[in-house]
Design a protein around this motif. Structure first.
Motif, PDB file in Angstrom:
ATOM      1  N   ALA A  27     -69.797 -90.783 -25.321  1.00 34.69           N
ATOM      2  CA  ALA A  27     -68.686 -91.715 -25.132  1.00 34.69           C
ATOM      3  C   ALA A  27     -68.332 -91.839 -23.651  1.00 34.69           C
ATOM      4  O   ALA A  27     -68.053 -92.940 -23.150  1.00 34.69           O
ATOM      5  N   ARG A  28     -68.371 -90.730 -22.944  1.00 32.89           N
ATOM      6  CA  ARG A  28     -68.086 -90.745 -21.496  1.00 32.89           C
ATOM      7  C   ARG A  28     -69.207 -91.446 -20.731  1.00 32.89           C
ATOM      8  O   ARG A  28     -68.959 -92.127 -19.734  1.00 32.89           O
ATOM      9  N   ALA A  49     -73.721 -96.489 -20.015  1.00 31.38           N
ATOM     10  CA  ALA A  49     -74.760 -96.263 -21.025  1.00 31.38           C
ATOM     11  C   ALA A  49     -74.595 -97.251 -22.178  1.00 31.38           C
ATOM     12  O   ALA A  49     -73.493 -97.709 -22.480  1.00 31.38           O
ATOM     13  N   LYS A  50     -75.702 -97.557 -22.844  1.00 30.08           N
ATOM     14  CA  LYS A  50     -75.716 -98.610 -23.859  1.00 30.08           C
ATOM     15  C   LYS A  50     -75.534 -98.082 -25.287  1.00 30.08           C
ATOM     16  O   LYS A  50     -76.091 -98.618 -26.232  1.00 30.08           O
ATOM     17  N   PHE A  51     -74.748 -97.023 -25.433  1.00 32.03           N
ATOM     18  CA  PHE A  51     -74.452 -96.537 -26.772  1.00 32.03           C
ATOM     19  C   PHE A  51     -73.424 -97.450 -27.438  1.00 32.03           C
ATOM     20  O   PHE A  51     -72.698 -98.186 -26.762  1.00 32.03           O
ATOM     21  N   VAL A  88     -70.052 -93.504 -31.163  1.00 34.06           N
ATOM     22  CA  VAL A  88     -69.994 -92.217 -30.460  1.00 34.06           C
ATOM     23  C   VAL A  88     -68.575 -91.668 -30.427  1.00 34.06           C
ATOM     24  O   VAL A  88     -68.379 -90.444 -30.473  1.00 34.06           O
ATOM     25  N   ILE A  89     -67.566 -92.540 -30.360  1.00 34.93           N
ATOM     26  CA  ILE A  89     -66.181 -92.070 -30.423  1.00 34.93           C
ATOM     27  C   ILE A  89     -65.892 -91.457 -31.788  1.00 34.93           C
ATOM     28  O   ILE A  89     -65.232 -90.420 -31.899  1.00 34.93           O
ATOM     29  N   ALA A  90     -66.394 -92.079 -32.849  1.00 33.74           N
ATOM     30  CA  ALA A  90     -66.210 -91.512 -34.193  1.00 33.74           C
ATOM     31  C   ALA A  90     -66.872 -90.147 -34.297  1.00 33.74           C
ATOM     32  O   ALA A  90     -66.294 -89.209 -34.878  1.00 33.74           O
TER      33      ALA A  90
END
Length: 203
Positions: free
Chosen positions: A110-111, A118-120, A125-127
């Protein structure tokens, strides 16, 4: 002893933090990640994966942040930081695996989105980060440290990306035990912080 480092890397911070907690002298060698220095032939001889941190202890080269933590604890004979008994060693290893897995693909990812572009998928990713934080909250509800009655390298491995999770839009407000835990680590003699950035909820 040299540590090849990038100041905004949570992985590199683990190594810096532990060196400082142990009171070990070392030379910090900055690696310019934005310019791609970590992908140059010279750096790839140190770490073929092209990642920081890398520790060079008089020719003994250790790559990977968790491996560096293990190496330093063993080198200095600090069984308080890395227990030798089977149960304690296994418990620490479990959290090192979490640091390389759930932590990397949750709060750290997330960071990476907000700080490094970054392309996440941010929601995904927060979940994941909140799933991990809920488990940490439950684990720390009745204990001060992840393993046993004192800090270990497990705590060093987990700290950096949890502490900077708000930079990735991961709110820590709902996790009082986790927040108390972060403050305990920050109160340890020799503690050094991970550089903060005005990103995400920290903006």
């Amino acid at each position: 002893m040299k540590l090849f480092d990038f100041p905004l890397s949570g992985h590199a911070h683990r190594a810096r933090l532990f060196l400082s907690l142990l009171g070990l002298p070392y030379e910090l060698v900055a690696v310019d990640l934005p310019s791609g220095q970590h992908k140059t032939p010279g750096f790839l001889t140190l770490n073929p994966f092209g990642q920081v941190p890398v520790l060079d202890d008089d020719g003994i080269v250790i790559a990977d942040s968790n491996a560096i933590l293990v190496y330093l604890a063993r080198k200095t004979g600090r069984t308080d930081w890395l227990p030798e008994d089977p149960q304690g060693a296994a418990a620490v290893q479990r959290w090192l695996s979490v640091a390389a897995g759930e932590l990397a693909y949750g709060p750290a990812a997330a960071r990476l989105v907000t700080v490094f572009g970054a392309k996440f998928n941010p929601e995904e990713v927060i979940a994941r980060a909140h799933v991990l934080l809920a488990r940490l909250e439950q684990h720390l509800a009745a204990r001060e440290w992840l393993v046993g009655g004192n800090p270990t390298i497990a705590d060093v491995a987990i700290y950096s990306y949890v502490a900077r999770a708000p930079e990735g839009n991961v709110d820590l407000a709902a996790y009082p035990a986790v927040n108390r835990y972060l403050r305990r680590i920050e109160a340890l003699p020799g503690f050094v912080p991970l550089a903060s950035t005005p990103a995400g909820l920290a903006a």
